[in-house]
Design a protein around this motif. Structure first.
Motif, PDB file in Angstrom:
ATOM      1  N   LEU A   1      -3.157   1.013 -12.596  1.00 23.66           N
ATOM      2  CA  LEU A   1      -4.268   1.514 -11.787  1.00 23.66           C
ATOM      3  C   LEU A   1      -4.549   2.979 -12.138  1.00 23.66           C
ATOM      4  O   LEU A   1      -3.621   3.763 -12.343  1.00 23.66           O
TER       5      LEU A   1
ATOM      6  N   ARG B   1     -12.306   3.248  -4.989  1.00 28.45           N
ATOM      7  CA  ARG B   1     -11.195   2.334  -5.261  1.00 28.45           C
ATOM      8  C   ARG B   1     -10.480   2.705  -6.548  1.00 28.45           C
ATOM      9  O   ARG B   1     -11.108   3.135  -7.505  1.00 28.45           O
ATOM     10  N   LEU B   2      -9.192   2.464  -6.564  1.00 24.61           N
ATOM     11  CA  LEU B   2      -8.448   2.558  -7.813  1.00 24.61           C
ATOM     12  C   LEU B   2      -8.799   1.331  -8.643  1.00 24.61           C
ATOM     13  O   LEU B   2      -9.026   0.260  -8.091  1.00 24.61           O
ATOM     14  N   GLN B   3      -8.841   1.490  -9.953  1.00 24.02           N
ATOM     15  CA  GLN B   3      -9.215   0.359 -10.802  1.00 24.02           C
ATOM     16  C   GLN B   3      -8.131   0.097 -11.843  1.00 24.02           C
ATOM     17  O   GLN B   3      -7.553   1.046 -12.374  1.00 24.02           O
TER      18      GLN B   3
ATOM     19  N   GLY C   1      -2.658  -8.200 -12.340  1.00 25.40           N
ATOM     20  CA  GLY C   1      -1.830  -8.511 -11.178  1.00 25.40           C
ATOM     21  C   GLY C   1      -0.753  -7.492 -10.855  1.00 25.40           C
ATOM     22  O   GLY C   1      -0.390  -7.334  -9.698  1.00 25.40           O
ATOM     23  N   CYS C   2      -0.232  -6.791 -11.883  1.00 25.66           N
ATOM     24  CA  CYS C   2       0.929  -5.933 -11.597  1.00 25.66           C
ATOM     25  C   CYS C   2       0.518  -4.629 -10.924  1.00 25.66           C
ATOM     26  O   CYS C   2       1.330  -4.024 -10.230  1.00 25.66           O
ATOM     27  N   ARG C   3      -0.682  -4.181 -11.145  1.00 28.20           N
ATOM     28  CA  ARG C   3      -1.253  -2.985 -10.528  1.00 28.20           C
ATOM     29  C   ARG C   3      -0.578  -1.699 -10.993  1.00 28.20           C
ATOM     30  O   ARG C   3      -0.775  -0.647 -10.395  1.00 28.20           O
TER      31      ARG C   3
ATOM     32  N   HIS D   1      -4.441   0.498  -0.853  1.00 29.48           N
ATOM     33  CA  HIS D   1      -5.152   1.093  -1.979  1.00 29.48           C
ATOM     34  C   HIS D   1      -4.852   0.461  -3.329  1.00 29.48           C
ATOM     35  O   HIS D   1      -5.532   0.766  -4.306  1.00 29.48           O
ATOM     36  N   THR D   2      -3.833  -0.387  -3.423  1.00 33.54           N
ATOM     37  CA  THR D   2      -3.499  -0.923  -4.743  1.00 33.54           C
ATOM     38  C   THR D   2      -3.673  -2.435  -4.854  1.00 33.54           C
ATOM     39  O   THR D   2      -3.582  -2.966  -5.955  1.00 33.54           O
TER      40      THR D   2
ATOM     41  N   LEU E   1      -5.231  -6.177  -5.183  1.00 33.10           N
ATOM     42  CA  LEU E   1      -6.320  -6.623  -6.057  1.00 33.10           C
ATOM     43  C   LEU E   1      -7.579  -6.966  -5.270  1.00 33.10           C
ATOM     44  O   LEU E   1      -8.667  -6.540  -5.605  1.00 33.10           O
TER      45      LEU E   1
ATOM     46  N   LYS F   1      -0.771 -13.240  -6.590  1.00 32.98           N
ATOM     47  CA  LYS F   1      -1.152 -12.729  -7.910  1.00 32.98           C
ATOM     48  C   LYS F   1      -0.759 -11.261  -8.075  1.00 32.98           C
ATOM     49  O   LYS F   1      -0.210 -10.875  -9.088  1.00 32.98           O
ATOM     50  N   CYS F   2      -1.063 -10.417  -7.083  1.00 26.03           N
ATOM     51  CA  CYS F   2      -0.754  -9.000  -7.268  1.00 26.03           C
ATOM     52  C   CYS F   2       0.472  -8.600  -6.455  1.00 26.03           C
ATOM     53  O   CYS F   2       0.711  -9.117  -5.373  1.00 26.03           O
ATOM     54  N   VAL F   3       1.222  -7.646  -7.012  1.00 22.75           N
ATOM     55  CA  VAL F   3       2.505  -7.266  -6.428  1.00 22.75           C
ATOM     56  C   VAL F   3       2.364  -6.634  -5.030  1.00 22.75           C
ATOM     57  O   VAL F   3       3.121  -6.999  -4.127  1.00 22.75           O
ATOM     58  N   PRO F   4       1.429  -5.703  -4.809  1.00 25.57           N
ATOM     59  CA  PRO F   4       1.398  -5.054  -3.499  1.00 25.57           C
ATOM     60  C   PRO F   4       1.211  -6.045  -2.347  1.00 25.57           C
ATOM     61  O   PRO F   4       1.857  -5.925  -1.305  1.00 25.57           O
TER      62      PRO F   4
ATOM     63  N   HIS G   1      -4.731  -9.718 -16.927  1.00 32.10           N
ATOM     64  CA  HIS G   1      -4.393 -10.458 -15.717  1.00 32.10           C
ATOM     65  C   HIS G   1      -4.722  -9.626 -14.475  1.00 32.10           C
ATOM     66  O   HIS G   1      -5.269 -10.132 -13.498  1.00 32.10           O
TER      67      HIS G   1
ATOM     68  N   PHE H   1      -8.591  -3.884 -17.037  1.00 35.07           N
ATOM     69  CA  PHE H   1      -9.803  -4.659 -16.759  1.00 35.07           C
ATOM     70  C   PHE H   1     -11.061  -3.801 -16.833  1.00 35.07           C
ATOM     71  O   PHE H   1     -12.098  -4.232 -17.293  1.00 35.07           O
ATOM     72  N   MET H   2     -10.952  -2.564 -16.312  1.00 36.70           N
ATOM     73  CA  MET H   2     -12.143  -1.735 -16.097  1.00 36.70           C
ATOM     74  C   MET H   2     -12.717  -1.264 -17.435  1.00 36.70           C
ATOM     75  O   MET H   2     -12.010  -0.726 -18.269  1.00 36.70           O
TER      76      MET H   2
END
Lengths: 562, 238
Positions: free
Chosen positions: B51, B59-61, B46-48, A510-511, A513, A470-473, B44, B65-66
């Motif tokens: 952040l 944590r980074l959010q 997902g791509c982050r 740190h990145t 999900l 789901k997440c890229v990292p 979603h 979403f946040m």
């Protein structure tokens, strides 16, 4: 079902028990070593020798020393003791073959027992505790009567009759129990949060999706003593106001699934699950959900998605399940072992439980000791026990004269603790300070033949294969981390690759999900911290261009024709 | 509906309680880069790329979403975040087969734009060169999985806007793949309404309209021949 009925079943079960009892392990470890045939032959021999009145044969769960399976224990009343049934003599037989069965049974008729005798006085058994595993290897997992005879379901009766839900939460809070799945969140606080969050319906979920390499604590509990988990969940349901529970168990544990099915059906038949439990207004049902082979479904938001029939991928938190869980309702999610502690805490009291362990880490913990160690199997010790005691005393040290180099704890989210730090007490916080985690309880012992870069790469491969995508990292980062580790291991890397490895570890940590991605760099980071020399020994000197044998190119201006 | 105030990059911003940081920031004219987020579709996460740092939170959010909170202090453009964003884009380029020069979306691609935004002048990671497929079975559209960044915009657009739920995700990790129906050829899909919303949502050239590709570009040479014949042979055969 009333308390008297429960006590009746217990009394009948105890009366029916012959004075001598042969217990044969039928958990997955011993079964794979052939214990089903041993059990068969034991039963046949007892019948053939005409001993059915005197000798019983029980199909029990795990007896901890898995490396020596199939294990068989024989309980006999001590002859010299005046009061019958008070003193019991226990004998352990290990690596029992079906052919040994006749000789073990023949022993009751005065024959010589030729089966391999184990040592119950060894450090492996003597230094261990019994809270979570108190019934493991004693009750028969497929017969609820044996669990009831071991005071089972009395804690549930006790809370339904003597406790308000708030008092149950209070008792769990006072016990100091922390979540056994790995995150170590205070269980009482979690229960209180779910209890206070408003919702027309609430759910209790048991996470039995144990997937760390080298970890089989939850499997052993479910295969050996499934009712303990059901009782713990029912108590939790009463405490938070839920009527429905789900056990999410991984599909790779078919025996655990089958025994849970049996246990739920038996408890339902006796009215210990279902409507009006113990004639109270409390209803509680438990359903099973079987995983389909995804490690990520052990992550709580992915697990709930899977229960709801969706693709098992995590979602960002907040909102937490305690507020917005299954079908948007407040949901309590705990690990198998967390629930397994609950009936004992209720029976023996929060103060008793809090007296075990250390200031911030109460109770015992089950570990799976595997790898380069003499005794492999299940180990239950109080929290705060030094690693050295677990590995060297209980585990018996390295086999074949090897030297133990490190212990990997916490699986793919954990790290490696070097031998010089083995005096560290095993607690959530002390292991976290060393860059590892206690996790759910896997302990893989590594010796001087294990290359730590290889260990790091193994766990990175695991995370890469199990990333949900789901997440890229996590999806793409673990692929690149695995390539970097492979390049280092194959001697094709230079110092700049280690720099890139560290930078990418930081980024993925740190990145990502969910917790799995965030923890995926941990085995790499911890081996870099304690075993950096093993990485450096594999590096090639010089710059990338020099390593490729490229000629040094003169400055452009000097080559240019005039 | 109550209103909260927070600071984003030191700027005081008021926002509706329940809004995401992303909404609040964009309304205040502060841009937070996003890739998998599209207005009107569910978030979603997902791509982050989006952040952000929140003071007091370890944590980074994800800003998409946040939710905003009273007194929250948000940083959206620190050096650390810029570094992570660039790494994410590099990972995406290394993961698929993104060859801009032969792509239908060249010049109109959000991944390409994002690479420029984050200052990616080269990729520090090994190209994986995965073996991915192209599905041209649909009459009007095609999908080239080599260009897919698995943002799930097509899945969400199809499900939430069209209500067809033709698209879904199969496989896991780096083997993830968007599929139509039960991994059948798109052209054989029983549920696809050919509405084109997936094409509208796709940030790259993964989902494209037929006729748009370089290979399909039509150079009508017959017209030249016609003109030459007309002039030189005086033939006017239409």
């Amino acid at each position: 079902m009333e308390l008297t009925d429960l006590l009746d079943i217990a009394a009948k079960e105890r009366q029916a028990r012959p004075p001598h009892l042969i217990r044969c392990c039928t958990a997955a470890g011993c079964l794979s070593a052939g214990s089903a045939a041993v059990l068969d032959r034991l039963r046949g021999a007892v019948h053939d020798e005409g001993l059915t009145e005197r000798v019983g044969v029980a199909a029990v769960g795990c007896m901890r020393l898995c490396c020596q399976g199939p294990l068989v224990r024989v309980d006999s009343p001590v002859a010299s003791s005046g009061t019958e049934g008070v003193g019991m003599k226990e004998e352990l037989y290990q690596r029992v073959t079906p052919d040994d069965a006749g000789s073990i049974v023949g022993g009751f008729n005065g024959g010589t027992v030729t089966a391999n005798k184990g040592d119950l006085n060894s450090a492996f058994f003597q230094l261990q505790s019994s809270v979570i595993l108190e019934n493991s290897g004693r009750v028969e997992p497929e017969r609820i009567e044996t669990y009831i005879a071991a005071e089972g379901y009395q804690s549930l009766h006790r809370v339904l009759r003597n406790f308000t839900p708030a008092q149950v939460v209070e008792e769990i809070t006072r016990s100091g129990l922390r979540g056994r799945g790995g995150a170590a969140y205070p269980t009482g606080v979690k229960w209180a949060t779910v209890a206070k969050n408003p919702g027309e319906k609430k759910y209790v979920v048991c996470n039995a999706d144990e997937g760390d390499p080298g970890a089989f604590m939850n499997r052993s509990v479910l295969e050996s003593d499934p009712h303990r988990v059901l009782e713990g969940m029912a108590i939790a349901g009463y405490a938070i106001g839920a009527n429905q529970g789900y056990i999410y168990v991984r599909g790779e544990y078919p025996l655990a699934v089958q025994r849970l099915h049996t246990a739920i059906a038996q408890a339902g038949r006796l009215g210990l699950l279902g409507s009006h439990i113990f004639s109270s207004p409390f209803d509680f049902r438990i359903d099973l959900r079987t995983g389909a082979g995804a490690f990520v479904c052990g992550e709580e938001t992915a697990l709930m998605a899977s229960i709801m029939g969706q693709r098992g991928t995590p979602t960002p938190r907040p909102p937490y399940p305690a507020e917005h869980g299954l079908w948007g309702m407040p949901t309590l999610l705990n690990n198998v072992e967390t629930y397994a502690n609950v009936p004992t805490i209720i029976r023996r009291g929060a103060d008793w439980f809090a007296s075990i362990g250390t200031e911030k880490n109460k109770g015992t913990k089950v570990f799976c000791l595997t790898g380069k160690v003499v005794n492999t199997g299940l180990v239950e010790v109080p929290l705060g026990t030094p690693l050295r005691k677990i590995v060297h005393d209980i585990g018996g040290g390295a086999p074949d004269g090897g030297t133990i180099k490190a212990v990997q704890t916490g699986g793919p989210s954990g790290g490696c603790i070097p031998a010089e730090l083995f005096d560290t007490p095993v607690e959530y916080d002390s292991l976290a300070r060393l860059g590892s985690i206690m996790g759910s309880g896997g302990m893989i012992v590594l010796d001087d033949k294990n290359n730590m870069v290889d260990v790091a790469r193994y766990f990175m491969q695991f995370c890469m294969d199990e990333s949900c995508g789901k997440c890229v990292p996590c999806r793409a980062g673990t692929v690149q981390l695995h390539r970097l580790l492979t390049r280092i291991l194959e001697g094709r890397a230079g110092a700049e690759d280690v720099q890139q490895l560290e930078a990418l570890c930081d980024m993925v940590k740190h990145t990502s999900l969910c917790g799995l991605g965030q923890a995926a760099p941990n085995p790499t980071l911890s081996t870099l911290r304690f075993f950096r020399h093993e990485y450096e020994a594999l590096l090639k000197p010089g710059s990338p261009a020099q390593r490729m044998g490229l000629p040094l190119v003169a400055p452009v201006s000097a080559n240019r024709p005039r | 509906m109550s209103v909260v105030t927070l600071t984003i990059n030191g700027q005081l911003v008021s926002a509706r309680a329940g809004d995401t940081i992303l909404t609040a920031a964009r309304e205040a004219g502060i841009d937070i880069p996003t890739l998998c987020y599209v207005d009107g579709l569910s978030a979603h996460g997902g791509c982050r790329i989006c952040l952000v740092e929140i003071a007091g939170s370890p944590r980074l959010q994800p800003a998409c979403f946040m939710k905003v909170g009273e007194g929250m202090e948000v940083q959206t453009d620190t050096e650390r975040l810029r570094g992570y964003r660039r790494t994410i884009v590099e990972l995406l380029f290394a993961e698929g087969n993104h060859i801009c020069s032969v792509c239908v979306a060249n010049g109109a691609c959000e991944l390409q734009d994002m690479a420029i935004t984050v200052g990616m002048d080269h990729d520090r990671f090994d190209y994986i060169h995965p073996n991915r497929q192209v599905d041209l079975s649909h009459d009007r559209f095609g999908i080239d999985h080599n260009r897919c960044i698995l943002c799930t915009r097509c899945i969400r657009a199809c499900d939430e806007l069209e209500g067809a739920h033709t698209w879904d995700m199969a496989g896991r990790g780096s083997h993830s793949k968007v599929i139509t129906d039960l991994n059948e050829p798109w052209g054989e899909s029983q549920t696809c309404t050919s509405c084109g919303k997936c094409f509208m949502a796709c940030p790259t050239g993964a989902i494209f309209q037929k006729g748009d590709t370089v290979a399909e570009t039509d150079h009508p040479r017959a017209k030249l021949e016609f003109l030459v014949n007309a002039r030189e042979k005086k033939q006017w055969n239409v």
